[in-house]
Design a protein around this motif. Structure first.
Motif, PDB file in Angstrom:
ATOM      1  N   MET A 187       0.843  -1.183   0.000  1.00  0.00           N
ATOM      2  CA  MET A 187       0.000   0.000   0.000  1.00  0.00           C
ATOM      3  C   MET A 187       0.884   1.241   0.000  1.00  0.00           C
ATOM      4  O   MET A 187       1.841   1.337   0.746  1.00  0.00           O
ATOM      5  N   TYR A 188       0.533   2.167  -0.872  1.00  0.00           N
ATOM      6  CA  TYR A 188       1.274   3.416  -0.951  1.00  0.00           C
ATOM      7  C   TYR A 188       0.945   4.315   0.234  1.00  0.00           C
ATOM      8  O   TYR A 188      -0.184   4.332   0.721  1.00  0.00           O
ATOM      9  N   LYS A 189       1.955   5.095   0.659  1.00  0.00           N
ATOM     10  CA  LYS A 189       1.778   6.045   1.753  1.00  0.00           C
ATOM     11  C   LYS A 189       2.228   7.427   1.282  1.00  0.00           C
ATOM     12  O   LYS A 189       3.322   7.577   0.738  1.00  0.00           O
ATOM     13  N   ILE A 190       1.374   8.388   1.508  1.00  0.00           N
ATOM     14  CA  ILE A 190       1.639   9.778   1.124  1.00  0.00           C
ATOM     15  C   ILE A 190       1.524  10.652   2.368  1.00  0.00           C
ATOM     16  O   ILE A 190       0.594  10.497   3.152  1.00  0.00           O
ATOM     17  N   THR A 191       2.457  11.572   2.534  1.00  0.00           N
ATOM     18  CA  THR A 191       2.305  12.605   3.556  1.00  0.00           C
ATOM     19  C   THR A 191       1.936  13.903   2.852  1.00  0.00           C
ATOM     20  O   THR A 191       2.657  14.360   1.960  1.00  0.00           O
ATOM     21  N   LEU A 192       0.786  14.447   3.226  1.00  0.00           N
ATOM     22  CA  LEU A 192       0.327  15.744   2.722  1.00  0.00           C
ATOM     23  C   LEU A 192       0.597  16.799   3.789  1.00  0.00           C
ATOM     24  O   LEU A 192       0.243  16.617   4.958  1.00  0.00           O
ATOM     25  N   ASP A 193       1.184  17.881   3.369  1.00  0.00           N
ATOM     26  CA  ASP A 193       1.588  18.935   4.285  1.00  0.00           C
ATOM     27  C   ASP A 193       0.945  20.261   3.884  1.00  0.00           C
ATOM     28  O   ASP A 193       1.437  20.945   2.992  1.00  0.00           O
ATOM     29  N   PRO A 194      -0.188  20.611   4.530  1.00  0.00           N
ATOM     30  CA  PRO A 194      -0.756  21.937   4.279  1.00  0.00           C
ATOM     31  C   PRO A 194       0.179  22.996   4.867  1.00  0.00           C
ATOM     32  O   PRO A 194       0.381  23.038   6.082  1.00  0.00           O
ATOM     33  N   GLY A 195       0.768  23.801   4.033  1.00  0.00           N
ATOM     34  CA  GLY A 195       1.770  24.757   4.481  1.00  0.00           C
ATOM     35  C   GLY A 195       1.254  25.751   5.501  1.00  0.00           C
ATOM     36  O   GLY A 195       0.078  26.081   5.544  1.00  0.00           O
ATOM     37  N   HIS A 196       2.191  26.188   6.347  1.00  0.00           N
ATOM     38  CA  HIS A 196       1.968  27.220   7.355  1.00  0.00           C
ATOM     39  C   HIS A 196       0.990  26.716   8.426  1.00  0.00           C
ATOM     40  O   HIS A 196       0.826  25.526   8.598  1.00  0.00           O
ATOM     41  N   GLY A 197       0.366  27.611   9.162  1.00  0.00           N
ATOM     42  CA  GLY A 197      -0.560  27.228  10.219  1.00  0.00           C
ATOM     43  C   GLY A 197      -0.256  27.922  11.532  1.00  0.00           C
ATOM     44  O   GLY A 197       0.876  28.359  11.786  1.00  0.00           O
ATOM     45  N   GLY A 198      -1.267  28.043  12.371  1.00  0.00           N
ATOM     46  CA  GLY A 198      -1.114  28.670  13.679  1.00  0.00           C
ATOM     47  C   GLY A 198      -0.631  30.098  13.556  1.00  0.00           C
ATOM     48  O   GLY A 198      -1.206  30.915  12.833  1.00  0.00           O
ATOM     49  N   SER A 199       0.456  30.403  14.261  1.00  0.00           N
ATOM     50  CA  SER A 199       0.996  31.766  14.267  1.00  0.00           C
ATOM     51  C   SER A 199       1.645  32.160  12.942  1.00  0.00           C
ATOM     52  O   SER A 199       2.004  33.320  12.761  1.00  0.00           O
ATOM     53  N   ASP A 200       1.780  31.220  12.025  1.00  0.00           N
ATOM     54  CA  ASP A 200       2.379  31.487  10.710  1.00  0.00           C
ATOM     55  C   ASP A 200       1.293  31.427   9.643  1.00  0.00           C
ATOM     56  O   ASP A 200       0.938  30.353   9.173  1.00  0.00           O
ATOM     57  N   PRO A 201       0.738  32.583   9.259  1.00  0.00           N
ATOM     58  CA  PRO A 201      -0.354  32.569   8.285  1.00  0.00           C
ATOM     59  C   PRO A 201       0.096  32.297   6.855  1.00  0.00           C
ATOM     60  O   PRO A 201      -0.723  31.978   5.996  1.00  0.00           O
ATOM     61  N   GLY A 202       1.395  32.427   6.583  1.00  0.00           N
ATOM     62  CA  GLY A 202       1.852  32.374   5.195  1.00  0.00           C
ATOM     63  C   GLY A 202       1.462  33.663   4.504  1.00  0.00           C
ATOM     64  O   GLY A 202       1.348  34.717   5.126  1.00  0.00           O
ATOM     65  N   GLY A 203       1.228  33.589   3.205  1.00  0.00           N
ATOM     66  CA  GLY A 203       0.842  34.776   2.454  1.00  0.00           C
ATOM     67  C   GLY A 203      -0.574  35.219   2.787  1.00  0.00           C
ATOM     68  O   GLY A 203      -1.455  34.398   3.017  1.00  0.00           O
ATOM     69  N   VAL A 204      -0.767  36.523   2.810  1.00  0.00           N
ATOM     70  CA  VAL A 204      -2.092  37.091   3.092  1.00  0.00           C
ATOM     71  C   VAL A 204      -2.367  38.164   2.049  1.00  0.00           C
ATOM     72  O   VAL A 204      -1.512  39.007   1.751  1.00  0.00           O
ATOM     73  N   TYR A 205      -3.577  38.113   1.495  1.00  0.00           N
ATOM     74  CA  TYR A 205      -4.020  39.137   0.544  1.00  0.00           C
ATOM     75  C   TYR A 205      -5.511  39.326   0.747  1.00  0.00           C
ATOM     76  O   TYR A 205      -6.304  38.435   0.444  1.00  0.00           O
ATOM     77  N   GLY A 206      -5.893  40.470   1.309  1.00  0.00           N
ATOM     78  CA  GLY A 206      -7.309  40.702   1.628  1.00  0.00           C
ATOM     79  C   GLY A 206      -7.774  39.640   2.614  1.00  0.00           C
ATOM     80  O   GLY A 206      -7.158  39.433   3.656  1.00  0.00           O
TER      81      GLY A 206
END
Length: 186
Positions: free
Chosen positions: A1-20
């Motif tokens: 069985m294949y295993k994939i790790t998905l990583d939604p970037g940023h989170g918590g105190s790190d919003p990443g990019g913000v526009y509006g």
């Protein structure tokens, strides 16, 4: 069985990019959860680095993937800075990074992204520059779906519905790489 790790970037105190009202950490989580649903539906074992709005350091993310012995590590992001395309950065050292990059890139362009730049980048020591791909023991990529501060890119990523479409497109690319029929992913 294949295993994939998905990583939604940023989170918590790190919003990443913000526009509006567009916040990268929220967009990436929506995309990753939708991608996970499709992968699970096709029998892939999926590990998510986060399901909630919490902060994780880069080493925590790669350690999770390494401990899981994932086949691929997929980190999902958006961009800011006035650009107008998607990007996928792949590892230079692990054999199939470029293959999965090309398959995901094609799927993202099929949903309306006009261009997806694919590349790798080395540091001064000749290793992968980005820790998210350098510090994993499996093929790893960083997907930057769109520039959220670009009006054209906003047309394809600014709504939850469109973000889910990105999640399905990424899943189709992964399934294609794994030679799993994905014709039922819409």
């Amino acid at each position: 069985m294949y295993k994939i790790t998905l990583d939604p970037g940023h989170g918590g105190s790190d919003p990443g990019g913000v526009y509006g009202d567009l916040i990268e950490k929220d967009i990436t989580l929506t995309i990753a959860v939708e991608c996970e649903k499709e992968l699970l539906r096709h029998g892939i074992k999926v590990q998510m680095t986060r399901y909630t709005d919490k902060y994780l350091g880069l080493s925590q993310r790669t350690t999770m993937a390494n401990n899981n012995m994932s086949d691929y590590f997929i980190s999902i992001h958006c961009n800011v800075g006035g650009g107008d395309r998607g990007e996928i950065i792949y590892s230079i050292y692990n054999g199939k990074g470029l293959e999965i990059t090309n398959k995901i890139s094609n799927e993202i362009m099929n949903i309306g992204q006009t261009q997806v730049k694919t590349y790798n980048r080395m540091n001064k020591n000749g290793r992968d520059y980005f820790p998210l791909v350098r510090d994993t023991i499996m093929d790893a990529i960083i997907i930057k779906c769109a520039f959220i501060d670009n009006e054209e890119d906003n047309k394809i990523i600014s709504t939850i519905e469109n973000q889910k479409i990105f999640g399905k497109a990424i899943a189709k690319g992964i399934l294609s790489q794994l030679d799993i029929d994905c014709t039922d992913v819409d």
